[in-house]
Design a protein around this motif. Sequence first.
Motif, PDB file in Angstrom:
ATOM      1  N   UNK A   1       0.839  -1.187   0.000  1.00  0.00           N
ATOM      2  CA  UNK A   1       0.000   0.000   0.000  1.00  0.00           C
ATOM      3  C   UNK A   1       0.877   1.241   0.000  1.00  0.00           C
ATOM      4  N   UNK A   2       0.455   2.218  -0.732  1.00  0.00           N
ATOM      5  CA  UNK A   2       1.140   3.506  -0.758  1.00  0.00           C
ATOM      6  C   UNK A   2       0.198   4.517  -0.120  1.00  0.00           C
ATOM      7  N   UNK A   3       0.712   5.249   0.839  1.00  0.00           N
ATOM      8  CA  UNK A   3      -0.095   6.263   1.497  1.00  0.00           C
ATOM      9  C   UNK A   3      -0.315   7.434   0.551  1.00  0.00           C
ATOM     10  N   UNK A   4      -1.486   8.014   0.625  1.00  0.00           N
ATOM     11  CA  UNK A   4      -1.821   9.158  -0.208  1.00  0.00           C
ATOM     12  C   UNK A   4      -1.587  10.425   0.601  1.00  0.00           C
ATOM     13  N   UNK A   5      -0.420  11.033   0.403  1.00  0.00           N
ATOM     14  CA  UNK A   5      -0.074  12.240   1.161  1.00  0.00           C
ATOM     15  C   UNK A   5      -0.843  13.456   0.669  1.00  0.00           C
ATOM     16  N   UNK A   6      -1.476  13.345  -0.501  1.00  0.00           N
ATOM     17  CA  UNK A   6      -2.282  14.450  -1.025  1.00  0.00           C
ATOM     18  C   UNK A   6      -3.729  14.395  -0.526  1.00  0.00           C
ATOM     19  N   UNK A   7      -4.076  13.292   0.114  1.00  0.00           N
ATOM     20  CA  UNK A   7      -5.441  13.100   0.584  1.00  0.00           C
ATOM     21  C   UNK A   7      -5.752  14.024   1.754  1.00  0.00           C
ATOM     22  N   UNK A   8      -7.029  14.348   1.898  1.00  0.00           N
ATOM     23  CA  UNK A   8      -7.453  15.110   3.071  1.00  0.00           C
ATOM     24  C   UNK A   8      -7.568  14.180   4.279  1.00  0.00           C
ATOM     25  N   UNK A   9      -7.516  12.872   4.034  1.00  0.00           N
ATOM     26  CA  UNK A   9      -7.599  11.882   5.112  1.00  0.00           C
ATOM     27  C   UNK A   9      -6.229  11.792   5.799  1.00  0.00           C
ATOM     28  N   UNK A  10      -6.192  11.986   7.106  1.00  0.00           N
ATOM     29  CA  UNK A  10      -4.909  11.929   7.819  1.00  0.00           C
ATOM     30  C   UNK A  10      -4.192  10.588   7.631  1.00  0.00           C
ATOM     31  N   UNK A  11      -2.871  10.631   7.684  1.00  0.00           N
ATOM     32  CA  UNK A  11      -2.063   9.433   7.469  1.00  0.00           C
ATOM     33  C   UNK A  11      -2.382   8.354   8.513  1.00  0.00           C
ATOM     34  N   UNK A  12      -2.587   8.746   9.763  1.00  0.00           N
ATOM     35  CA  UNK A  12      -2.852   7.741  10.790  1.00  0.00           C
ATOM     36  C   UNK A  12      -4.160   6.996  10.514  1.00  0.00           C
ATOM     37  N   UNK A  13      -5.131   7.682   9.909  1.00  0.00           N
ATOM     38  CA  UNK A  13      -6.396   7.023   9.533  1.00  0.00           C
ATOM     39  C   UNK A  13      -6.133   6.063   8.370  1.00  0.00           C
ATOM     40  N   UNK A  14      -5.318   6.481   7.412  1.00  0.00           N
ATOM     41  CA  UNK A  14      -4.973   5.603   6.291  1.00  0.00           C
ATOM     42  C   UNK A  14      -4.274   4.346   6.802  1.00  0.00           C
TER      43      UNK A  14
END
Length: 126
Positions: free
Chosen positions: A1-14
């Motif tokens: 999985x690659x985290x989406x750093x552009x997302x409005x969803x916080x990284x800890x939630x991802x």
Amino acid sequence: MILNTDSTKPIYIQIAEWLETEILKGNIKDDEKMYSQYQLAEMFTINPATAAKGINLLAEENILYKKRGLGMFVSPQARPLIRKKRKAHTLTRLVQELVAEANSLDVEEEELVQMIKAAKQGKEEG
């Protein structure tokens, strides 16, 4: 999985959602040791505190439990809890968006139901 750093969803939630998906897929089983915050930090190149926040979120929801001195483990009721949570939040939101879009396109209920049935069977509508 690659985290989406552009997302409005916080990284800890991802991170928490990724762990939930791994549990649902059976890649991490009941009573199995969960990744540590440091393992997750290394896997995703993130701050260990961010990884810990994702793990703690799952612990607060009783998806994980702590064994003192050993770390976090997957709760035996994790899968039903995750399914219930995702059905209540994610799926409900998606259905509401789908119905709103269908209404704006004047798609009749029966046609929408047929589209859903086809999608569930893995068929594409043209």
